[in-house]
Design an enzyme around this catalytic site. Structure first.
Site, PDB file in Angstrom:
ATOM      1  N   ASP A  49       0.846  -1.194   0.000  1.00  0.00           N
ATOM      2  CA  ASP A  49       0.000   0.000   0.000  1.00  0.00           C
ATOM      3  C   ASP A  49       0.881   1.244   0.000  1.00  0.00           C
ATOM      4  O   ASP A  49       1.627   1.479   0.959  1.00  0.00           O
ATOM      5  CB  ASP A  49      -0.892   0.010   1.251  1.00  0.00           C
ATOM      6  CG  ASP A  49      -1.833   1.208   1.258  1.00  0.00           C
ATOM      7  OD1 ASP A  49      -2.866   1.142   0.573  1.00  0.00           O
ATOM      8  OD2 ASP A  49      -1.511   2.219   1.918  1.00  0.00           O
ATOM      9  N   TYR A  54       2.681   9.847  -0.094  1.00  0.00           N
ATOM     10  CA  TYR A  54       3.736   9.319   0.787  1.00  0.00           C
ATOM     11  C   TYR A  54       5.132   9.621   0.223  1.00  0.00           C
ATOM     12  O   TYR A  54       6.133   9.442   0.933  1.00  0.00           O
ATOM     13  CB  TYR A  54       3.607   7.793   0.990  1.00  0.00           C
ATOM     14  CG  TYR A  54       2.312   7.326   1.610  1.00  0.00           C
ATOM     15  CD1 TYR A  54       1.431   8.218   2.217  1.00  0.00           C
ATOM     16  CD2 TYR A  54       1.959   5.983   1.591  1.00  0.00           C
ATOM     17  CE1 TYR A  54       0.232   7.778   2.776  1.00  0.00           C
ATOM     18  CE2 TYR A  54       0.768   5.543   2.152  1.00  0.00           C
ATOM     19  CZ  TYR A  54      -0.095   6.445   2.734  1.00  0.00           C
ATOM     20  OH  TYR A  54      -1.273   5.997   3.282  1.00  0.00           O
ATOM     21  N   LYS A  79      -2.729   6.075  -4.328  1.00  0.00           N
ATOM     22  CA  LYS A  79      -3.875   6.947  -4.005  1.00  0.00           C
ATOM     23  C   LYS A  79      -3.701   8.328  -4.617  1.00  0.00           C
ATOM     24  O   LYS A  79      -2.584   8.855  -4.655  1.00  0.00           O
ATOM     25  CB  LYS A  79      -4.034   7.089  -2.481  1.00  0.00           C
ATOM     26  CG  LYS A  79      -3.966   5.759  -1.747  1.00  0.00           C
ATOM     27  CD  LYS A  79      -4.245   5.871  -0.268  1.00  0.00           C
ATOM     28  CE  LYS A  79      -3.881   4.581   0.451  1.00  0.00           C
ATOM     29  NZ  LYS A  79      -2.481   4.479   0.888  1.00  0.00           N
ATOM     30  N   HIS A 110      -7.662   9.529  -1.992  1.00  0.00           N
ATOM     31  CA  HIS A 110      -7.059   9.400  -0.649  1.00  0.00           C
ATOM     32  C   HIS A 110      -7.965   9.961   0.453  1.00  0.00           C
ATOM     33  O   HIS A 110      -8.066   9.386   1.540  1.00  0.00           O
ATOM     34  CB  HIS A 110      -5.704  10.104  -0.649  1.00  0.00           C
ATOM     35  CG  HIS A 110      -4.763   9.602   0.391  1.00  0.00           C
ATOM     36  ND1 HIS A 110      -3.404   9.598   0.217  1.00  0.00           N
ATOM     37  CD2 HIS A 110      -4.976   9.091   1.629  1.00  0.00           C
ATOM     38  CE1 HIS A 110      -2.831   9.096   1.304  1.00  0.00           C
ATOM     39  NE2 HIS A 110      -3.757   8.785   2.170  1.00  0.00           N
ATOM     40  N   ILE A 228      -3.358  -3.529   6.604  1.00  0.00           N
ATOM     41  CA  ILE A 228      -2.083  -3.161   5.976  1.00  0.00           C
ATOM     42  C   ILE A 228      -1.110  -2.578   7.007  1.00  0.00           C
ATOM     43  O   ILE A 228      -0.769  -1.399   6.965  1.00  0.00           O
ATOM     44  CB  ILE A 228      -2.321  -2.164   4.818  1.00  0.00           C
ATOM     45  CG1 ILE A 228      -3.340  -1.070   5.220  1.00  0.00           C
ATOM     46  CG2 ILE A 228      -2.791  -2.887   3.567  1.00  0.00           C
ATOM     47  CD1 ILE A 228      -3.485   0.070   4.208  1.00  0.00           C
ATOM     48  N   SER A 231       5.573  -1.450   8.746  1.00  0.00           N
ATOM     49  CA  SER A 231       6.797  -1.539   9.531  1.00  0.00           C
ATOM     50  C   SER A 231       7.988  -1.420   8.591  1.00  0.00           C
ATOM     51  O   SER A 231       7.927  -1.873   7.454  1.00  0.00           O
ATOM     52  CB  SER A 231       6.871  -2.860  10.308  1.00  0.00           C
ATOM     53  OG  SER A 231       8.090  -2.888  11.030  1.00  0.00           O
ATOM     54  N   ARG A 236       9.653  -7.189  12.634  1.00  0.00           N
ATOM     55  CA  ARG A 236       8.216  -6.884  12.742  1.00  0.00           C
ATOM     56  C   ARG A 236       7.492  -7.176  11.431  1.00  0.00           C
ATOM     57  O   ARG A 236       6.337  -7.596  11.432  1.00  0.00           O
ATOM     58  CB  ARG A 236       8.012  -5.423  13.110  1.00  0.00           C
ATOM     59  CG  ARG A 236       8.335  -5.133  14.565  1.00  0.00           C
ATOM     60  CD  ARG A 236       8.240  -3.651  14.787  1.00  0.00           C
ATOM     61  NE  ARG A 236       8.242  -3.304  16.190  1.00  0.00           N
ATOM     62  CZ  ARG A 236       8.286  -2.046  16.629  1.00  0.00           C
ATOM     63  NH1 ARG A 236       8.341  -1.041  15.756  1.00  0.00           N
ATOM     64  NH2 ARG A 236       8.290  -1.799  17.907  1.00  0.00           N
ATOM     65  N   ASN A 240       4.355  -9.624  11.494  1.00  0.00           N
ATOM     66  CA  ASN A 240       3.023  -9.186  11.057  1.00  0.00           C
ATOM     67  C   ASN A 240       2.435 -10.088   9.977  1.00  0.00           C
ATOM     68  O   ASN A 240       1.222 -10.103   9.773  1.00  0.00           O
ATOM     69  CB  ASN A 240       3.076  -7.734  10.576  1.00  0.00           C
ATOM     70  CG  ASN A 240       3.426  -6.780  11.699  1.00  0.00           C
ATOM     71  OD1 ASN A 240       3.315  -7.126  12.877  1.00  0.00           O
ATOM     72  ND2 ASN A 240       3.859  -5.576  11.352  1.00  0.00           N
TER      73      ASN A 240
END
Ligand SMILES: NC(=O)c1ccc[n+]([C@@H]2O[C@H](COP(=O)([O-])OP(=O)(O)OC[C@H]3O[C@@H](n4cnc5c(N)ncnc54)[C@H](OP(=O)(O)O)[C@@H]3O)[C@@H](O)[C@H]2O)c1
Length: 262
Positions: A49, A54, A79, A110, A228, A231, A236, A240
């Site tokens: 994602d 971002y 997005k 978004h 989603i 990390s 991790r 996950n």
């Protein structure tokens, strides 16, 4: 360790299969993002994602390329920033260039631009899908009433609404409202929204020899909510993904549901 083939999928309108567990990348920047995505893909994640906002689509694209995982085995979401409403086509083309791919699996608005549903923006996402630039299209941070506005204007519901979802935020009526409309709920900030030290989560986790974070993700999957977790820490990222080796009982599910008190 969970293998890619074991991750459950949900069928989106239009027919594509979305892996129900993916890697979040908000605040994963530069080389840390590249390395996290490389590690995740190597360990079996197949769903990533990202978002134009971002600023890491190029790093995600580079990791996807270097992973050698065939494109058709991956599910990539990006997005449209609300500020790019009116420049949808240009924005998706730029995203695709950065991601190094001819299509994304899911393209989302978004946030509601200016806090409004904006069906004409949604129409442009549908057009991009019809042009083959996105396999499926959806929204994020939309209220049910705003989704209804999109459907009333265009006759087409979003495939997905990506919204915050964690035990304290669990809202059975909101979930049911999405299901009535055949809109898949994709939950974001599973940990940020949670108290991982909550006694209910800790007690259940101890019983299975897993972490409270794993209990939270397992709870999402058993509710058939896509999740989603983000990390950039290799251990991790592994943890996950490793959530298919135990199952919560109905009583444990209800106990976690009750954390939010709704
Ligand atoms: N559509 C939207 O508006 C929207 C908004 C927010 C988020 N999202 C998406 O959802 C994804 C996830 O949400 P999020 O990034 O807000 O938060 P999150 O996944 O709930 O939590 C991320 C934080 O938890 C830590 N963490 C990860 N795994 C852990 C574990 N097993 N145990 C303990 N801590 C752990 C991470 O640290 P390290 O990274 O240091 O390991 C990071 O600080 C985002 O990355 C993004 O892709 C979408």
């Amino acid at each position: 360790m969970t293998s890619a083939t074991e991750i459950p999928t949900v069928r989106l309108r239009g027919g594509s299969a979305m892996p129900m567990l993916g890697l979040g990348t908000w605040q994963a920047e530069g080389n840390r993002c590249y390395e996290a995505v490389c590690h995740a893909l190597e360990r079996g994640y197949r769903h990533i994602d990202t978002a134009t906002g971002y600023g890491n689509e190029a790093e995600v694209g580079r990791a996807v390329h270097d992973s050698g995982v065939p494109r058709e085995d991956l599910f990539i979401t990006t997005k449209l920033p609300p500020g790019r409403a009116g420049r949808e086509r240009q924005t998706i083309e730029q995203s695709l260039r950065k991601l190094g791919t001819g299509y994304v699996d899911l393209w989302l608005i978004h946030w509601p631009p200016g806090g409004r549903a904006r069906p004409e923006v949604w129409q442009q996402l549908l057009a991009a899908r019809d042009a083959g630039l996105a396999r499926a299209v959806g929204v994020s941070n939309y209220r049910l009433g705003q989704i209804d506005e999109l459907v009333n204007a265009t006759g087409e519901a979003p495939a997905v609404n990506q919204i915050p979802w964690s035990p304290p935020e669990h809202d059975p009526r909101l979930l049911a409202g999405h299901r009535e409309r055949d809109v898949v709920v994709e939950g974001y900030s599973p940990f940020r929204g949670s108290d991982l030290a909550h006694p209910t989560l800790r007690e259940i986790a101890e019983g299975y020899g897993v972490s409270p974070a794993q209990v939270v993700l397992r709870w999402h999957l058993q509710h058939r909510i896509v999740v989603i977790p983000k990390s950039v820490t290799p251990a991790r990222i592994d943890e996950n993904l490793d959530v298919l080796g135990f199952a919560l009982t109905d009583a444990q599910m209800s106990g976690i549901d009750a954390i939010g008190g709704r």
